[in-house]
Design an enzyme around this catalytic site. Sequence first.
Site, PDB file in Angstrom:
ATOM      1  N   PRO A  34      13.227   0.853   4.160  1.00 63.86           N
ATOM      2  CA  PRO A  34      14.122  -0.278   3.859  1.00 63.86           C
ATOM      3  C   PRO A  34      15.308  -0.355   4.823  1.00 63.86           C
ATOM      4  O   PRO A  34      15.983  -1.377   4.890  1.00 63.86           O
ATOM      5  CB  PRO A  34      14.616   0.014   2.437  1.00 63.86           C
ATOM      6  CG  PRO A  34      13.667   1.020   1.882  1.00 63.86           C
ATOM      7  CD  PRO A  34      13.152   1.807   3.058  1.00 63.86           C
ATOM      8  N   GLU A  54      10.171  10.180  -0.951  1.00 63.65           N
ATOM      9  CA  GLU A  54      11.241  10.931  -0.300  1.00 63.65           C
ATOM     10  C   GLU A  54      11.607  10.356   1.058  1.00 63.65           C
ATOM     11  O   GLU A  54      10.796   9.713   1.703  1.00 63.65           O
ATOM     12  CB  GLU A  54      10.767  12.367  -0.102  1.00 63.65           C
ATOM     13  CG  GLU A  54      10.093  12.900  -1.340  1.00 63.65           C
ATOM     14  CD  GLU A  54       9.185  14.071  -1.071  1.00 63.65           C
ATOM     15  OE1 GLU A  54       9.475  15.127  -1.621  1.00 63.65           O
ATOM     16  OE2 GLU A  54       8.223  13.945  -0.328  1.00 63.65           O
ATOM     17  N   ARG A 111      -4.730  -9.671  12.325  1.00 58.30           N
ATOM     18  CA  ARG A 111      -5.245 -11.041  12.265  1.00 58.30           C
ATOM     19  C   ARG A 111      -4.865 -11.865  13.496  1.00 58.30           C
ATOM     20  O   ARG A 111      -5.466 -12.909  13.747  1.00 58.30           O
ATOM     21  CB  ARG A 111      -4.817 -11.737  10.970  1.00 58.30           C
ATOM     22  CG  ARG A 111      -3.345 -11.958  10.834  1.00 58.30           C
ATOM     23  CD  ARG A 111      -3.004 -12.545   9.475  1.00 58.30           C
ATOM     24  NE  ARG A 111      -3.417 -13.945   9.329  1.00 58.30           N
ATOM     25  CZ  ARG A 111      -2.829 -14.961   9.953  1.00 58.30           C
ATOM     26  NH1 ARG A 111      -1.808 -14.749  10.766  1.00 58.30           N
ATOM     27  NH2 ARG A 111      -3.252 -16.201   9.758  1.00 58.30           N
ATOM     28  N   ASP A 116      -0.606 -21.427  11.882  1.00 61.55           N
ATOM     29  CA  ASP A 116       0.040 -20.757  10.761  1.00 61.55           C
ATOM     30  C   ASP A 116       1.463 -21.193  10.515  1.00 61.55           C
ATOM     31  O   ASP A 116       2.154 -21.592  11.414  1.00 61.55           O
ATOM     32  CB  ASP A 116       0.221 -19.252  11.068  1.00 61.55           C
ATOM     33  CG  ASP A 116      -1.038 -18.490  10.913  1.00 61.55           C
ATOM     34  OD1 ASP A 116      -1.976 -19.031  10.345  1.00 61.55           O
ATOM     35  OD2 ASP A 116      -1.053 -17.346  11.386  1.00 61.55           O
TER      36      ASP A 116
END
Length: 254
Positions: A87, A114, A152, A167
């Site tokens: 994160p 952890e 992809r 996309d």
Amino acid sequence: MHFDILTLFPEMFSGPLTTSILGKAQESGLVSVDIWNIRDYALDKHRIVDDTPYGGGAGMVLKADVLVRAIESVRGDSKTPVIYLSPQGKVFDQQMAAEIGELPRVILLSGHYEEIDERVRSHWVDLELSIGDYVLTGGELPAMVVVDAVTRLLPGVLGDERSHLQDSFQDGLLDHPHYTRPASFRGLEVPEVLLSGHHDHIRRFRLKESLRRTMLRRPDLLEKKSLTKEERQLLKELATEYSAEGRVNTNESD
Ligand code: 9WO
């Protein structure tokens, strides 16, 4: 393209990577993935991979010697970059997926529960990536997200070579709406222009709807994007639609 994934939970990777597009991409040799169990690089008799944090506090820390043994063994004498999923990383996006796809090989390091010893992060990790601002139980799902987003884009992976060029995000805009048969469903009609067969009108309609969605849902993307003359014209039309006198006939609620 080759991915090496270092994890304490190799079994988590068996489903997503062998199913559908990713499974086919591997079968056809366009991409390969090796999963390595970090515990196999713990040499003591209990195969211990973690220890309590210096300074105290909650949680455990993955040991530097085990992680570095795993990284160096998998990397060999190649200069393959190590990507740590956390994160605290830089937020992963479509452009980063395309850039990673230019590399022949990457090592993805997934912690679970952890944190890793900071010396591994500072001296062995080349890039730290986050897939979004939330905390998970580990970096395994984010590693699979990266493999999916990168794979992809590789030539030959999607059946239709053009499809990823259309996309969401590929051109910095959200996708336009899609419809299939029937043309009328419980009184809800498919926009007339899509049934017209007039390809340029359809293209322009879709571009306008992409701009509408982006404007309403992700104005931050519009600010980053350089607009063509046609896009600026369509945004002007949208601005009129959403101004006080034009507030009729819109699909989007805000
Ligand atoms: C565990 C923990 C235990 C006790 C006290 C505090 C604690 N914090 C954490 C923690 O944040 N663990 C992380 C779990 C360590 C790195 C691997 N983990 C992880 C990666 N969770 N979420 C991600 C992640 C990765 C990429 N993008 C989004 C989320």
